[in-house]
Design a protein around this motif. Structure first.
Motif, PDB file in Angstrom:
ATOM      1  N   ILE A   1       0.956  -1.270   0.157  1.00  0.00           N
ATOM      2  CA  ILE A   1      -0.009   0.233  -0.051  1.00  0.00           C
ATOM      3  C   ILE A   1       0.847   1.277   0.119  1.00  0.00           C
ATOM      4  O   ILE A   1       1.684   1.416   0.848  1.00  0.00           O
ATOM      5  CB  ILE A   1      -1.101  -0.036   1.380  1.00  0.00           C
ATOM      6  CG1 ILE A   1      -1.719  -1.283   1.354  1.00  0.00           C
ATOM      7  CG2 ILE A   1      -2.065   1.053   1.214  1.00  0.00           C
ATOM      8  CD1 ILE A   1      -2.503  -1.288   2.677  1.00  0.00           C
ATOM      9  N   SER A   2       0.894   1.897  -1.066  1.00  0.00           N
ATOM     10  CA  SER A   2       1.732   3.270  -1.206  1.00  0.00           C
ATOM     11  C   SER A   2       0.706   4.498  -1.521  1.00  0.00           C
ATOM     12  O   SER A   2      -0.247   4.344  -2.048  1.00  0.00           O
ATOM     13  CB  SER A   2       2.829   2.854  -2.295  1.00  0.00           C
ATOM     14  OG  SER A   2       3.469   3.991  -2.555  1.00  0.00           O
ATOM     15  N   GLY A   3       1.571   5.495  -1.361  1.00  0.00           N
ATOM     16  CA  GLY A   3       1.064   6.818  -1.811  1.00  0.00           C
ATOM     17  C   GLY A   3       1.155   7.064  -3.236  1.00  0.00           C
ATOM     18  O   GLY A   3       0.427   7.880  -3.782  1.00  0.00           O
ATOM     19  N   ARG A   4       2.091   6.425  -3.939  1.00  0.00           N
ATOM     20  CA  ARG A   4       2.193   6.276  -5.437  1.00  0.00           C
ATOM     21  C   ARG A   4       1.144   5.936  -6.197  1.00  0.00           C
ATOM     22  O   ARG A   4       0.250   5.018  -5.489  1.00  0.00           O
ATOM     23  CB  ARG A   4       3.268   5.495  -5.761  1.00  0.00           C
ATOM     24  CG  ARG A   4       4.874   6.228  -5.550  1.00  0.00           C
ATOM     25  CD  ARG A   4       5.879   5.392  -6.186  1.00  0.00           C
ATOM     26  NE  ARG A   4       7.177   5.812  -5.548  1.00  0.00           N
ATOM     27  CZ  ARG A   4       8.128   6.481  -6.251  1.00  0.00           C
ATOM     28  NH1 ARG A   4       7.782   6.775  -7.574  1.00  0.00           N
ATOM     29  NH2 ARG A   4       9.259   6.613  -5.969  1.00  0.00           N
ATOM     30  N   SER A   5       0.886   5.955  -7.416  1.00  0.00           N
ATOM     31  CA  SER A   5      -0.094   5.302  -8.382  1.00  0.00           C
ATOM     32  C   SER A   5       0.142   3.780  -8.239  1.00  0.00           C
ATOM     33  O   SER A   5       1.209   3.323  -8.314  1.00  0.00           O
ATOM     34  CB  SER A   5      -0.003   5.916  -9.619  1.00  0.00           C
ATOM     35  OG  SER A   5       0.949   5.225 -10.407  1.00  0.00           O
ATOM     36  N   ARG A   6      -1.063   3.031  -8.520  1.00  0.00           N
ATOM     37  CA  ARG A   6      -1.009   1.609  -8.313  1.00  0.00           C
ATOM     38  C   ARG A   6      -0.078   0.965  -9.457  1.00  0.00           C
ATOM     39  O   ARG A   6       0.805   0.203  -9.374  1.00  0.00           O
ATOM     40  CB  ARG A   6      -2.338   0.887  -8.407  1.00  0.00           C
ATOM     41  CG  ARG A   6      -2.276  -0.574  -8.490  1.00  0.00           C
ATOM     42  CD  ARG A   6      -3.700  -1.019  -8.308  1.00  0.00           C
ATOM     43  NE  ARG A   6      -4.682  -0.411  -9.143  1.00  0.00           N
ATOM     44  CZ  ARG A   6      -5.006  -0.574 -10.432  1.00  0.00           C
ATOM     45  NH1 ARG A   6      -4.174  -1.606 -11.148  1.00  0.00           N
ATOM     46  NH2 ARG A   6      -5.845  -0.185 -11.117  1.00  0.00           N
ATOM     47  N   GLU A   7      -0.029   1.783 -10.777  1.00  0.00           N
ATOM     48  CA  GLU A   7       0.468   1.249 -11.729  1.00  0.00           C
ATOM     49  C   GLU A   7       2.272   1.471 -11.465  1.00  0.00           C
ATOM     50  O   GLU A   7       2.894   0.610 -12.014  1.00  0.00           O
ATOM     51  CB  GLU A   7       0.284   2.079 -13.043  1.00  0.00           C
ATOM     52  CG  GLU A   7      -1.315   1.703 -13.541  1.00  0.00           C
ATOM     53  CD  GLU A   7      -2.271   2.394 -12.648  1.00  0.00           C
ATOM     54  OE1 GLU A   7      -1.899   3.190 -11.893  1.00  0.00           O
ATOM     55  OE2 GLU A   7      -3.505   2.051 -13.104  1.00  0.00           O
ATOM     56  N   LYS A   8       2.475   2.410 -10.619  1.00  0.00           N
ATOM     57  CA  LYS A   8       3.939   2.799 -10.788  1.00  0.00           C
ATOM     58  C   LYS A   8       4.651   1.809  -9.619  1.00  0.00           C
ATOM     59  O   LYS A   8       5.672   1.477  -9.779  1.00  0.00           O
ATOM     60  CB  LYS A   8       3.917   4.045 -10.218  1.00  0.00           C
ATOM     61  CG  LYS A   8       5.563   4.713  -9.878  1.00  0.00           C
ATOM     62  CD  LYS A   8       6.128   4.784 -11.289  1.00  0.00           C
ATOM     63  CE  LYS A   8       7.691   5.386 -11.327  1.00  0.00           C
ATOM     64  NZ  LYS A   8       8.185   5.191 -12.521  1.00  0.00           N
TER      65      LYS A   8
ATOM     66  N   TYR B   1      -1.031  -7.988  -3.486  1.00  0.00           N
ATOM     67  CA  TYR B   1      -1.981  -7.069  -3.919  1.00  0.00           C
ATOM     68  C   TYR B   1      -1.418  -5.781  -4.037  1.00  0.00           C
ATOM     69  O   TYR B   1      -0.433  -5.517  -3.373  1.00  0.00           O
ATOM     70  CB  TYR B   1      -3.239  -6.950  -2.634  1.00  0.00           C
ATOM     71  CG  TYR B   1      -4.181  -7.966  -2.452  1.00  0.00           C
ATOM     72  CD1 TYR B   1      -5.431  -7.655  -2.817  1.00  0.00           C
ATOM     73  CD2 TYR B   1      -3.851  -9.217  -1.951  1.00  0.00           C
ATOM     74  CE1 TYR B   1      -6.410  -8.578  -2.673  1.00  0.00           C
ATOM     75  CE2 TYR B   1      -4.903 -10.248  -1.736  1.00  0.00           C
ATOM     76  CZ  TYR B   1      -6.254  -9.793  -1.942  1.00  0.00           C
ATOM     77  OH  TYR B   1      -7.133 -10.639  -1.970  1.00  0.00           O
ATOM     78  N   TYR B   2      -2.028  -4.725  -4.702  1.00  0.00           N
ATOM     79  CA  TYR B   2      -1.529  -3.526  -4.856  1.00  0.00           C
ATOM     80  C   TYR B   2      -2.294  -2.467  -4.545  1.00  0.00           C
ATOM     81  O   TYR B   2      -3.388  -2.469  -5.104  1.00  0.00           O
ATOM     82  CB  TYR B   2      -0.985  -3.275  -6.337  1.00  0.00           C
ATOM     83  CG  TYR B   2       0.384  -3.960  -6.848  1.00  0.00           C
ATOM     84  CD1 TYR B   2       1.681  -3.830  -6.489  1.00  0.00           C
ATOM     85  CD2 TYR B   2       0.166  -5.199  -7.373  1.00  0.00           C
ATOM     86  CE1 TYR B   2       2.722  -4.417  -6.617  1.00  0.00           C
ATOM     87  CE2 TYR B   2       1.299  -5.994  -7.764  1.00  0.00           C
ATOM     88  CZ  TYR B   2       2.366  -5.749  -7.352  1.00  0.00           C
ATOM     89  OH  TYR B   2       3.896  -6.275  -7.878  1.00  0.00           O
ATOM     90  N   GLY B   3      -2.073  -1.547  -3.588  1.00  0.00           N
ATOM     91  CA  GLY B   3      -2.981  -0.552  -3.273  1.00  0.00           C
ATOM     92  C   GLY B   3      -2.188   0.923  -3.324  1.00  0.00           C
ATOM     93  O   GLY B   3      -1.306   1.188  -2.872  1.00  0.00           O
ATOM     94  N   GLY B   4      -2.751   1.624  -4.596  1.00  0.00           N
ATOM     95  CA  GLY B   4      -2.058   2.946  -4.776  1.00  0.00           C
ATOM     96  C   GLY B   4      -2.787   4.100  -4.254  1.00  0.00           C
ATOM     97  O   GLY B   4      -4.140   3.838  -3.696  1.00  0.00           O
TER      98      GLY B   4
END
Length: 341
Positions: free
Chosen positions: A125-132, A143-146
């Motif tokens: 889980i990041s502040g960046r965009s999920r794609e990045k 899992y990716y959480g942008g």
């Protein structure tokens, strides 16, 4: 000693540490450490810092002991229960560097996260965009959480939502805000154009304005311009990080809500034998720490080499210690699984 022990641990798991990397070498950021790290890993010119206060950090460690030193206690509590792993990206899986586009994850860290995800449901889980984030991590079993959890997509093995054409549908609680976010992004680009060193990063559901390379005398000018642009839009808010301003929707959603959503998606929301483990270095990770603290079970772990206010129970100094911890966690679960076969 740490590097030697780490190499030995990776060798026992069948990993080979590569001493060369095809990716460009990047310089760690050594900026002022009396501020919280921003979640995008954006850094400008290097500045000199005072030596760390060893005594103060040692005192802080009494309240937030090293997760490596407490590893046996952590695994003792986790034995027989289901651990769910949550990870921040910048400053946790990768070092904070001058250029955010070069915050590469090392090959060793990628292998460690891949190994952990074999045994535990794992989310980044990041502040960046999920794609990045996915571009950096390059793993398909997590899992990716942008955008601080405003844009979540499950890995292939998980149950997903699909549209009528069969395309994957991410969970995006602020989707209706996208047109307005794009309008604000265009206006912000024009607003900061005249300020030397200001940089805009579009993270899809939040817009980051970085000012590490902005002359100090222009910092307040930049902040005023950004805040003035947003103040007449009550559906948006401006938050501050380390040398960054973020414009995001004013909805009650943060990394703690993302953690709860993912637990629910996995079918663990009401399970009494689930222990969430969250590792992060940023002030936005505190929302996830608070959720775990509220459960009174789990492992909130902050990454910091200096004392800072936090509700986390454990700590790790830097990404190298995160790597060591993840390797030990995977090794422990692997040996435990083998024992019961």
């Amino acid at each position: 000693m740490i590097k030697r022990n780490l190499a030995k641990l990776m060798h026992t798991m069948g990993f080979q540490i590569s001493h060369s990397n095809n990716q460009m070498k990047v310089k760690p950021f050594n900026g002022p450490e009396n501020e919280d790290d921003d979640d995008n890993g954006t850094n400008g010119n290097l500045t000199f810092v005072n030596p760390p206060d060893v005594a103060a950090y040692a005192s802080w460690l009494v309240k937030h002991p090293s997760a490596l030193n407490m590893f046996d206690s952590i695994t003792k509590e986790a034995k027989g229960k289901r651990v769910v792993v949550f990870l921040d990206y910048d400053g946790t899986l990768s070092p904070i560097v001058e250029d955010p586009d070069k915050a590469f994850m090392s090959a060793e860290m990628r292998m460690a996260v891949r190994e952990v995800a074999k045994y535990f449901p794992t989310s980044i889980i990041s502040g960046r965009s999920r794609e990045k984030v996915k571009e950096f991590v390059q793993l398909n079993n997590v899992y990716y959480g942008g955008s601080h959890g405003l844009d979540i997509l499950a890995p292939p093995r998980a149950v997903k939502s699909f549209d009528k054409k069969g395309n994957e549908v991410a969970f995006q609680p602020a989707k209706s805000y996208l047109p307005a976010i794009q309008e604000i992004s265009i206006e912000l680009e024009d607003t900061i154009r005249e300020i030397q060193g200001a940089r805009l990063e579009d993270n899809k559901f939040c817009i980051s304005v970085h000012y590490r390379q902005v002359p100090p005398q222009d910092h307040e000018i930049l902040k005023e311009k950004v805040k003035s642009l947003v103040e007449n839009r009550p559906e948006f808010r401006v938050t501050e990080g380390k040398m960054v301003l973020e414009v995001r929707p004013s909805i009650p959603w943060n990394k703690g809500d993302a953690l709860n959503y993912l637990l629910d998606t996995l079918g663990f929301s009401n399970a009494e034998d689930v222990l969430p483990l969250y590792i992060g270095d940023d002030r936005t990770d505190e929302d996830a720490f608070k959720v775990i603290a509220g459960r009174r079970e789990g492992f909130p772990i902050i990454v910091s080499s200096i004392p800072k206010d936090t509700v986390a129970w454990y700590s790790l100094r830097d990404p190298s210690e995160v790597l060591a911890f993840l390797l030990r966690l995977a090794k422990w679960k692997k040996s435990e699984t083998s024992f019961f076969k």
